[in-house]
Each structure stands twice: as structure tokens, then as C-alpha cells.
Write a protein that holds these residues in place. Structure first.
Motif, PDB file in Angstrom:
ATOM      1  N   GLN A   1       4.960   0.557   4.658  1.00 61.14           N
ATOM      2  CA  GLN A   1       5.534  -0.934   4.441  1.00 61.14           C
ATOM      3  C   GLN A   1       4.936  -2.065   4.506  1.00 61.14           C
ATOM      4  O   GLN A   1       5.083  -3.093   3.853  1.00 61.14           O
ATOM      5  N   GLY A   2       3.555  -1.821   5.433  1.00 60.16           N
ATOM      6  CA  GLY A   2       2.765  -2.825   5.611  1.00 60.16           C
ATOM      7  C   GLY A   2       1.964  -3.261   4.360  1.00 60.16           C
ATOM      8  O   GLY A   2       1.408  -4.286   4.098  1.00 60.16           O
ATOM      9  N   ALA A   3       2.013  -2.298   3.482  1.00 55.75           N
ATOM     10  CA  ALA A   3       0.963  -2.502   2.582  1.00 55.75           C
ATOM     11  C   ALA A   3       2.162  -2.909   1.123  1.00 55.75           C
ATOM     12  O   ALA A   3       1.388  -3.871   0.279  1.00 55.75           O
TER      13      ALA A   3
ATOM     14  N   GLN B   1      -3.132 -10.143  -4.905  1.00 58.26           N
ATOM     15  CA  GLN B   1      -4.656 -10.170  -5.129  1.00 58.26           C
ATOM     16  C   GLN B   1      -4.967  -8.931  -3.807  1.00 58.26           C
ATOM     17  O   GLN B   1      -5.850  -8.009  -4.197  1.00 58.26           O
ATOM     18  N   MET B   2      -4.414  -8.976  -2.552  1.00 59.63           N
ATOM     19  CA  MET B   2      -4.678  -7.973  -1.767  1.00 59.63           C
ATOM     20  C   MET B   2      -4.372  -6.221  -2.342  1.00 59.63           C
ATOM     21  O   MET B   2      -5.297  -5.551  -2.052  1.00 59.63           O
TER      22      MET B   2
ATOM     23  N   LEU C   1      -7.226  -3.496  -2.680  1.00 60.01           N
ATOM     24  CA  LEU C   1      -6.908  -2.314  -2.319  1.00 60.01           C
ATOM     25  C   LEU C   1      -7.281  -1.163  -3.373  1.00 60.01           C
ATOM     26  O   LEU C   1      -7.815  -0.062  -3.234  1.00 60.01           O
ATOM     27  N   ALA C   2      -6.581  -1.367  -4.547  1.00 63.93           N
ATOM     28  CA  ALA C   2      -6.923  -0.451  -5.634  1.00 63.93           C
ATOM     29  C   ALA C   2      -8.250  -0.388  -5.963  1.00 63.93           C
ATOM     30  O   ALA C   2      -8.932   0.890  -6.311  1.00 63.93           O
TER      31      ALA C   2
ATOM     32  N   MET D   1      -6.011  -2.054   6.831  1.00 63.34           N
ATOM     33  CA  MET D   1      -6.237  -0.922   6.153  1.00 63.34           C
ATOM     34  C   MET D   1      -7.379  -1.130   5.062  1.00 63.34           C
ATOM     35  O   MET D   1      -8.376  -0.257   4.904  1.00 63.34           O
ATOM     36  N   LEU D   2      -7.341  -2.195   4.470  1.00 63.67           N
ATOM     37  CA  LEU D   2      -8.434  -2.649   3.528  1.00 63.67           C
ATOM     38  C   LEU D   2      -9.813  -2.642   4.342  1.00 63.67           C
ATOM     39  O   LEU D   2     -10.933  -2.296   3.972  1.00 63.67           O
TER      40      LEU D   2
END
Length: 386
Positions: free
Chosen positions: A306-308, A314-315, A319-320, A346-347
Motif C-alpha cells: 500500500q505504501g508504494a 515519478q517515484m 522504482l521500476a 524502499m527505493l
């Protein structure tokens, strides 16, 4: 987590009430619920010297694994009654931390006649005692000559009418000493209460009773134990994508309680080889992606990420890109326990771990998977109990 308070549901304990100035204002509270936080509102403003919240300690012992101090005040135990507390409160016996002075322990007046002094402790929960500590620190000229500790399994009983006490320990005591007993203890099974007796009198700074909680077979554990092998394997694969792990956990049934399930689950995980661990990693979606592999559990993955999920475009793009670089460099996807974590956190972890060797990252990813599996096993039990 203080951030969770923003969306928490508050329960009114005391309605809006008038206060007297320069006075102690006392309000009874009748709610039987367990609370972790209280919020004080004052209207419109003004000064409050002290807020006291009196009640009983009610920790979530189901979150505690392994041995605990069953007699600890902060685990929910209480000294329900005693023969005398002329110099010190009976609950000093089980306070947190070491005793700071004689006044911080349980000290009785000098016994001039026949008999002895005693205290009865209601344990935090029923359990088996594996080690006792009787601490006479600071009592140098007024320590007991000897003591006994008895136990009884009498859940919910009135401590003044309990019968059937069984001897757990009988031993001389020394002054100003932490006495620890393990091999000396008799094996009397699960107990709910302890009775400490000191002869003829004297001071005891602390009593600790280390042991393990009595098995609590919840409805979820009972349901898990009685699933067919096929359904059990499917349930375990929701928790960890390794087929070998799921098969081993199915064969390990029946589980005594949730603690045993978690302990055996982790031990089984660390017995697996790298290929089995990689199979488990592959059941997870990449951080920031909505698509879950067929071998994974989409609903749990969505909740965990859920946090992601709510991150800016852009975030998610960052991450991708970092996910692709990680997988190209190390040969497996980035694994992290995402529950309660933001996309930015996490990033940051992902980019930092890119500097690790493959061996280091395999171990780190396995540790993250162990944490995820533990949380999912608890979810599985909760689902099965309903």
C-alpha cells in the motif's frame, strides 16, 4: 506507530467534564477494552499538572515468542496479596528493572513470633517455569534465611482460597545476592500462581519467573491442523512461494500453537537451498508493480505494498528503473518486507543494496522473505479462525 494515530478510531473514556482548579479531579472508567494510547483534550486551554491513568497491564502476549518472565508486572502479572508490607509494596517484587534500594523491594517488619511471611503472585498467563530468580540485593542484614516457591494451576481463582499448591523450590538464601535456580526446580507443569514464602521474614528485592506460555490452540491453529494436505499446501504457498517449504510445513502438522507454527516455519525456511529460496522470491510482485505472479497471492501482496501503490508517477518510474537494474545485476527480484513502508524508503533501500555482492543479497533477501512469511502465517491463522 504514531503515524497510525492519524487514522485511528478513538474511544471516549471520559466525556467532556468540568474541572476544579488547584485540585485532583478523579474520573472512573468502565471500559473493558485494552488501550495503548490516551488523548487528553482541554477546553479551551489551561494548565494540567499531572495525568494519571490507573488500570491493569494487558500486553499482547501472543506477540511474544519464546521464554518470558511470567511474573513481570509489565507482562501483566500482579502480586495479589501478601502477609505483610510494612516497609515496601508487595508489587515491588515484580517491578521492571533492578532494585535501587531496600525501599524499592518487598520488605516485611521483623517477625517476633511464630510463622513466616509470604506473597502470592498471579502470573501474566499460565505457563511452565524453567528458571527462577530471587534477588535479595540491598538486603544485607535483613535478608530471609531461606525461601520456598510453590505453584498451582488455578485460572481465575480467588487467591485467598486456592488449594493444591505444589513445591517448585526450597532453598537457603544469602544476603545481597541474585539467586538463580534452574536445575533445582521441580517439574510441576503449567501454573497460574506462585506463592513465595520467606522464613521467618526479611526482604526480597525482585522475583523473576522465566518460562514458556501454556499452549493456546486458537481456532485458526485447530483449523490449520485439520486441513486436507492439498488445502494445507495451498495455504502455506500463500505464505511462501517455495513448494518444498509448503510441503515440509504440511508434514510438520499438528502445530501446538502460533508460536510453534512461527518457530517451525522459520527453521524450515533456513533449511532450504538457494533454488528453493529463489522460487519463493519469484512469487512476489516487484515493488511498485500491481501485477502478481501466478504463484503468489495478489490480495496479500496488494495490502503489503500500500505504501508504494499511492506513490507519485515519478517515484513509481524510479522504482521500476531500480528494479530492472537490481534484477539484471543479481539475477532475482528485489525482496523487502513492504508492510508499513513508504515507496521512498524502499527505493532508498533498493539503491543501497545494489552495492552488495550476490551472496550478500541472497542472504538479505532470504531474511526479508523470512519476515514476510512470518507475517503471512499470522494472517493465514487469522483467516482460518473466522
Amino acid at each position: 506507530d504514531l503515524r497510525a494515530l492519524d487514522t485511528a478510531t478513538w474511544v471516549e473514556l471520559v466525556p467532556r467534564s468540568p474541572l476544579e482548579g488547584n485540585a485532583k479531579n478523579v474520573f472512573p472508567v468502565a471500559s473493558p477494552q485494552r488501550f495503548t494510547h490516551v488523548r487528553l483534550d482541554i477546553y479551551p486551554d489551561g494548565g494540567v499538572a499531572r495525568l494519571r491513568v490507573h488500570g491493569e497491564v494487558a500486553p499482547e502476549l501472543t506477540r511474544v515468542c519464546g521464554g518470558i518472565d511470567l511474573a513481570a508486572l509489565d507482562n501483566g502479572a500482579a502480586v495479589e496479596t501478601c502477609s505483610d508490607m510494612f516497609f515496601g509494596s508487595r508489587n515491588n517484587l515484580i517491578k521492571p528493572g533492578p532494585s535501587r534500594s531496600m525501599a524499592d523491594g518487598w520488605e516485611t517488619r521483623r517477625k517476633r513470633g511464630p510463622g513466616h511471611e509470604w506473597a502470592i503472585i498471579r502470573l501474566a498467563c499460565a505457563g511452565t517455569i524453567d528458571q527462577l530468580e530471587i534477588d535479595t540485593s540491598h538486603f544485607k542484614g535483613n535478608a530471609p534465611a531461606l525461601c520456598t516457591v510453590e505453584g498451582v494451576n488455578a485460572p481465575g481463582a480467588d487467591c485467598t482460597t486456592i488449594e493444591g499448591w505444589r513445591m517448585l523450590l526450597a532453598s537457603p538464601l544469602q544476603a545481597h545476592t541474585r539467586h538463580r535456580f534452574a536445575r533445582e526446580l521441580r517439574r510441576i507443569g503449567d501454573v497460574t500462581h506462585l506463592r513465595l514464602s520467606v522464613y521467618p521474614c526479611g526482604g526480597v528485592a525482585r522475583l523473576r519467573a522465566w518460562g514458556s506460555r501454556a499452549p493456546q490452540s486458537s481456532p485458526g491453529i485447530i483449523a490449520l491442523n485439520t486441513l486436507s494436505s492439498e488445502d494445507a499446501i495451498l495455504g502455506f504457498k500463500r505464505c511462501c512461494g517455495s513448494a518444498k517449504w509448503a510441503a515440509a510445513m504440511t508434514l510438520a502438522r499438528p502445530f501446538e500453537d502460533v508460536d510453534a507454527l512461527l518457530r517451525i516455519g522459520e527453521r524450515t525456511w533456513w533449511s532450504l537451498g538457494v533454488e528453493d529460496q529463489l522460487e519463493a522470491f519469484a512469487a512476489h510482485p516487484k515493488i511498485g508493480e500491481a501485477k502478481t505472479p501466478a504463484s503468489g497471492d495478489a490480495s496479500w501482496s496488494e495490502a503489503e505494498q500500500q505504501g508504494a501503490a499511492g506513490a507519485a508517477a515519478q517515484m513509481l518510474a524510479d522504482l521500476a528503473e531500480a528494479n530492472l537494474a537490481y534484477e539484471a545485476q543479481l539475477g532475482f527480484i528485489f525482496i523487502v518486507c513492504a508492510s508499513g513502508r513508504s515507496a521512498a524508503d524502499m527505493l532508498t533501500d533498493l539503491r543501497a543494496r545494489l552495492a552488495n555482492s550476490r551472496d550478500v543479497e541472497l542472504r538479505t533477501a532470504a531474511e526479508e522473505q523470512a519476515k514476510i512469511t512470518r507475517l503471512r502465517l499470522q494472517k493465514l491463522v487469522e483467516e482460518l479462525r473466522s
